[in-house]
Design a protein around this motif. Structure first.
Motif, short mmCIF file in Angstrom:
data_model
loop_
_atom_site.label_atom_id
_atom_site.label_comp_id
_atom_site.label_asym_id
_atom_site.label_seq_id
_atom_site.Cartn_x
_atom_site.Cartn_y
_atom_site.Cartn_z
N THR A 80 44.37 35.95 25.91
CA THR A 80 44.57 35.01 27.00
C THR A 80 43.32 34.71 27.79
N ALA A 81 42.26 35.51 27.62
CA ALA A 81 41.02 35.30 28.37
C ALA A 81 39.85 35.64 27.46
N ALA A 82 39.17 34.61 26.95
CA ALA A 82 38.07 34.85 26.02
C ALA A 82 36.86 35.44 26.70
N SER A 83 36.67 35.12 27.99
CA SER A 83 35.44 35.52 28.68
C SER A 83 35.75 36.07 30.06
N SER A 84 34.79 36.81 30.57
CA SER A 84 34.84 37.27 31.95
C SER A 84 33.45 37.17 32.55
N GLY A 136 40.13 31.93 32.61
CA GLY A 136 41.13 31.26 31.77
C GLY A 136 42.16 30.58 32.65
N VAL A 137 42.81 29.58 32.12
CA VAL A 137 43.82 28.85 32.88
C VAL A 137 45.01 29.77 33.15
N GLY A 138 45.33 29.97 34.42
CA GLY A 138 46.48 30.80 34.80
C GLY A 138 46.22 32.28 34.75
N ILE A 139 44.98 32.71 34.51
CA ILE A 139 44.65 34.15 34.46
C ILE A 139 44.23 34.63 35.85
N ASP A 140 44.88 35.67 36.32
CA ASP A 140 44.54 36.26 37.61
C ASP A 140 44.35 37.76 37.41
N ARG A 141 43.10 38.15 37.13
CA ARG A 141 42.80 39.57 36.89
C ARG A 141 41.34 39.86 37.25
N GLU A 142 41.15 40.98 37.91
CA GLU A 142 39.81 41.45 38.24
C GLU A 142 39.76 42.96 38.09
N ASP A 143 38.78 43.46 37.33
CA ASP A 143 38.58 44.90 37.14
C ASP A 143 37.33 45.33 37.88
N GLN A 146 38.17 53.15 37.27
CA GLN A 146 38.33 51.71 37.08
C GLN A 146 39.69 51.27 37.58
N ASP A 147 39.70 50.26 38.45
CA ASP A 147 40.93 49.70 39.00
C ASP A 147 41.04 48.24 38.62
N SER A 148 42.27 47.79 38.39
CA SER A 148 42.53 46.40 38.03
C SER A 148 43.51 45.80 39.03
N SER A 149 43.27 44.54 39.41
CA SER A 149 44.12 43.88 40.40
C SER A 149 44.41 42.46 39.95
N ALA A 197 47.11 41.98 36.15
CA ALA A 197 46.29 43.18 36.19
C ALA A 197 46.49 44.05 34.95
N GLY A 198 45.39 44.66 34.52
CA GLY A 198 45.45 45.61 33.43
C GLY A 198 45.62 47.02 33.97
N PRO A 199 45.39 48.02 33.16
CA PRO A 199 45.58 49.41 33.59
C PRO A 199 44.44 49.88 34.49
#
Length: 310
Positions: free
Chosen positions: A215-219, A251-258, A286-289, A293-295
């Motif tokens: 869902t997210a090719a890049s960061s 990515g479109v609709g992706i809401d994640r930050e590590d 490592q925290d994800s929000s 969010a991931g683990p």
């Protein structure tokens, strides 16, 4: 001519499935066509296994691993205070896992150039640019990545040396769901020598990285840190490091930050010219929000390593 081979084996005594062997082999050559003009050519190949805290390797049976190859041709021309450098190259990544291979196998073709002007023997200003064409097995992930920077390279009488570059990046992906974005690009590495026995290294970076997620090719990866190396005795080296990293997934609709904080303390004992024994304690939190969010991950490692320099 130069060439080499490095091998890195990690053996997990209680979790044998996590053990992995990575390697890299390379060869380079340079031809001095004239006093002011040189041509260089080189290539490398190897195998790498991603760490468990990387996005595509957490929560799956087998960590992502891939074979890579690359080759480049570089030209360098000097005239008085000016230096011009240009490179063309190609890099290929081929993943072992079926799912990873479907979305991450890729060939990158790139060209970059750099023009420098030496104000003095110890100080030079430069501008540089790089353009990469991304060709994935999944065509929706194809795209281009462009960076343009200006910077300074220095080795001052006061005990500092290094290079700092600041500019911008832009990434355009063919798939509409992956999004197009741009931002600040930073690459900095500065060494400080407070004494003849101590080296303090400051690093900072901001740029684009491949996530390995569908869902997210890049960061956008932002990191900064410091490392201290101190020669306690002629054959004993102490070191410590601290680093902070942030990954903003695009990515479109992706809401994640590590966000991750990494620290380490260790020592190296030079047994002889060809052998060095190392011991280190390292920790990563490592925290994800965000809505996607991931683990969150805590990793503590006590390691002992033997480095051989044949």
């Amino acid at each position: 001519l130069s060439g080499g081979l490095s091998v890195d084996h990690k053996e997990y005594l209680d979790n044998g499935s996590e053990s992995a062997t990575d390697y890299d082999v390379f060869a380079n050559g340079r031809l001095d066509v004239s006093r002011n003009f040189a041509l260089s050519v080189g290539g490398n190949a190897g195998h790498r296994t991603e760490e468990r805290y990387e996005a595509a390797s957490f929560g799956v049976t087998e960590r992502a691993a891939y074979d890579y190859t690359g080759a480049y041709l570089r030209g360098l021309y000097r005239m008085d205070r000016f230096q011009v450098e240009g490179t063309v190259g190609v890099a290929d990544d081929s993943f072992d896992q079926t799912i990873q291979a479907a979305i991450r196998d890729n060939t990158t073709t790139y060209v970059n150039g750099r023009v420098s002007y030496a104000i003095s023997p110890d100080l030079a200003l430069f501008v540089q640019a790089r353009r990469s064409e991304l060709d994935y097995s999944d065509n929706t992930r194809d795209g281009t990545r462009t960076t343009v920077d200006a910077g300074v390279n220095f080795e001052l009488a006061a005990p500092f040396r290094g290079e700092i570059a600041v500019g911008s990046f832009e990434e355009d992906r063919d798939g509409s769901a992956l999004g197009n974005f741009n931002g600040l690009n930073v690459a900095a590495n500065v060494q400080w020598f407070p004494t003849q026995l101590t080296t303090v290294t400051f690093q900072a970076n901001r740029g684009v990285a491949d996530t390995g997620l569908l869902t997210a090719a890049s960061s956008i990866n932002t990191g900064f840190g410091v490392r201290v190396d101190h020669e306690l005795y002629r054959n004993i080296l102490l070191f410590g490091r601290l680093r902070h990293e942030t990954n903003e997934y695009q990515g479109v609709g992706i809401d994640r930050e590590d966000k991750a904080l990494i620290a380490g303390l260790g020592a190296a004992w030079k047994l002889n010219k060809q052998m060095r024994l190392e011991a280190e304690y390292s920790a990563r939190s490592q925290d994800s929000s965000g809505a996607n969010a991931g683990p969150s991950i805590d990793q503590n490692i006590i390691s002992v390593g033997l480095r051989l320099f044949p």
